[in-house]
Motif scaffolding. Structure first.
Motif, PDB file in Angstrom:
ATOM      1  N   UNK A   6      -0.887   5.001  -4.493  1.00 54.58           N
ATOM      2  CA  UNK A   6      -1.123   3.783  -5.279  1.00 54.58           C
ATOM      3  C   UNK A   6       0.102   3.511  -6.158  1.00 54.58           C
ATOM      4  N   UNK A   7       0.598   2.294  -6.096  1.00 56.18           N
ATOM      5  CA  UNK A   7       1.787   1.908  -6.860  1.00 56.18           C
ATOM      6  C   UNK A   7       1.425   1.034  -8.053  1.00 56.18           C
ATOM      7  N   UNK A   8       2.062   1.321  -9.183  1.00 54.40           N
ATOM      8  CA  UNK A   8       2.206   0.328 -10.238  1.00 54.40           C
ATOM      9  C   UNK A   8       3.180  -0.724  -9.697  1.00 54.40           C
ATOM     10  N   UNK A 112      -1.769   1.286  -1.806  1.00 53.27           N
ATOM     11  CA  UNK A 112      -2.480   0.349  -2.672  1.00 53.27           C
ATOM     12  C   UNK A 112      -1.697   0.067  -3.941  1.00 53.27           C
ATOM     13  N   UNK A 113      -2.262  -0.777  -4.778  1.00 51.90           N
ATOM     14  CA  UNK A 113      -1.623  -1.192  -6.036  1.00 51.90           C
ATOM     15  C   UNK A 113      -2.641  -1.105  -7.170  1.00 51.90           C
ATOM     16  N   UNK A 136      -4.059  -2.232   0.045  1.00 53.49           N
ATOM     17  CA  UNK A 136      -5.505  -2.098  -0.107  1.00 53.49           C
ATOM     18  C   UNK A 136      -5.839  -0.651  -0.440  1.00 53.49           C
ATOM     19  N   UNK A 137      -6.438  -0.379  -1.585  1.00 52.36           N
ATOM     20  CA  UNK A 137      -6.978  -1.306  -2.574  1.00 52.36           C
ATOM     21  C   UNK A 137      -5.898  -1.944  -3.443  1.00 52.36           C
ATOM     22  N   UNK A 138      -6.270  -3.041  -4.080  1.00 50.31           N
ATOM     23  CA  UNK A 138      -5.392  -3.684  -5.047  1.00 50.31           C
ATOM     24  C   UNK A 138      -6.225  -3.987  -6.290  1.00 50.31           C
ATOM     25  N   UNK A 157     -10.698   3.221  -7.969  1.00 48.12           N
ATOM     26  CA  UNK A 157     -10.146   3.497  -6.637  1.00 48.12           C
ATOM     27  C   UNK A 157     -10.725   4.795  -6.080  1.00 48.12           C
ATOM     28  N   UNK A 158     -10.735   5.838  -6.919  1.00 45.18           N
ATOM     29  CA  UNK A 158     -11.259   7.135  -6.454  1.00 45.18           C
ATOM     30  C   UNK A 158     -12.724   7.014  -6.038  1.00 45.18           C
TER      31      UNK A 158
END
Ligand code: MG
Length: 223
Positions: A6-8, A112-113, A136-138, A157-158
């Protein structure tokens, strides 16, 4: 089942020194007549709690002796940032991932983001820089009650992907604290040019970062 990476967005996927950060500078200048330096903005960011650039702009103006209502800040900020026809500072943004990076990462991870941007702001950049790519997810600011450093977004998200490992990549102490609160491993991005890099590295370390890279294009080295 792939792990989730997951990215910032800002400072990780998008280079925002000439967009969001410049809008903070222009907006503070407009209301106070004083020019805030990039280094002072980094100092606020390192303090934590200033992930939202509207809140940060209001705070800096106030600290410069000029209290301004939040809604007034937002309106003026967006004039600088969005411009009249999408020709504002947002057009100065750049995309960090080199060609092929996301495609390689996607073989091993679901990408994801989790960003403090509102969804329409995130979508504007994604349509421009990664039109054929789906994150995805965002999770955007619209999707959480509590902004970073709250772990809410990562917990969401988790919960949506039970049993899957989640790794978060971010560039501020608020990102690191959000990950720590969610029990999610954190990879810090600290640009070589960051004016308070040593402070940031110490903050990442104290928040339990598992690795630090200078740029998202180095992330494969530490995964
Ligand atoms: Mg960021």
């Amino acid at each position: 089942m792939k792990d989730l990476l997951i990215f910032d967005m800002d400072g990780v996927l998008t280079e925002v020194s000439e967009s969001y950060r410049a809008a903070v500078v222009q907006c503070v200048l407009h209301f106070t007549g004083q020019r805030v330096t990039p280094d002072l903005i980094n100092e606020y960011k390192n303090k934590g709690g200033w992930n939202n650039d509207w809140d940060l702009t209001q705070r800096i103006a106030s600290d410069f002796g000029v209290p301004v209502p939040h809604s007034t800040i937002v309106t003026k900020f967006n004039e600088f940032f969005l411009g009249e026809n999408g020709n504002g500072l947002i057009m100065q943004e750049r995309w960090f991932p080199a060609p092929g990076l996301l495609e390689r990462l996607e073989r091993a991870f679901q990408l994801g983001i989790f960003t403090g941007r509102l969804r329409y702001e995130a979508d504007m950049s994604l349509r421009r820089f990664a039109p054929s790519f789906t994150f995805e997810p965002m999770i955007c600011a619209d999707d959480v009650v509590r902004a970073k450093p709250s772990p809410e977004g990562l917990q969401t998200i988790a919960a949506r992907f039970p049993g899957r490992r989640v790794v978060y990549v971010g560039d501020t102490v608020d990102d690191a604290r959000s990950a720590a609160g969610a029990g999610v491993p954190f990879i810090g991005v600290a640009a070589a040019t960051h004016s308070r890099r040593d402070d940031l590295l110490a903050l990442f370390a104290s928040a339990g970062a598992i690795a630090v890279v200078e740029n998202i294009n180095e992330v494969e080295r530490v995964l």
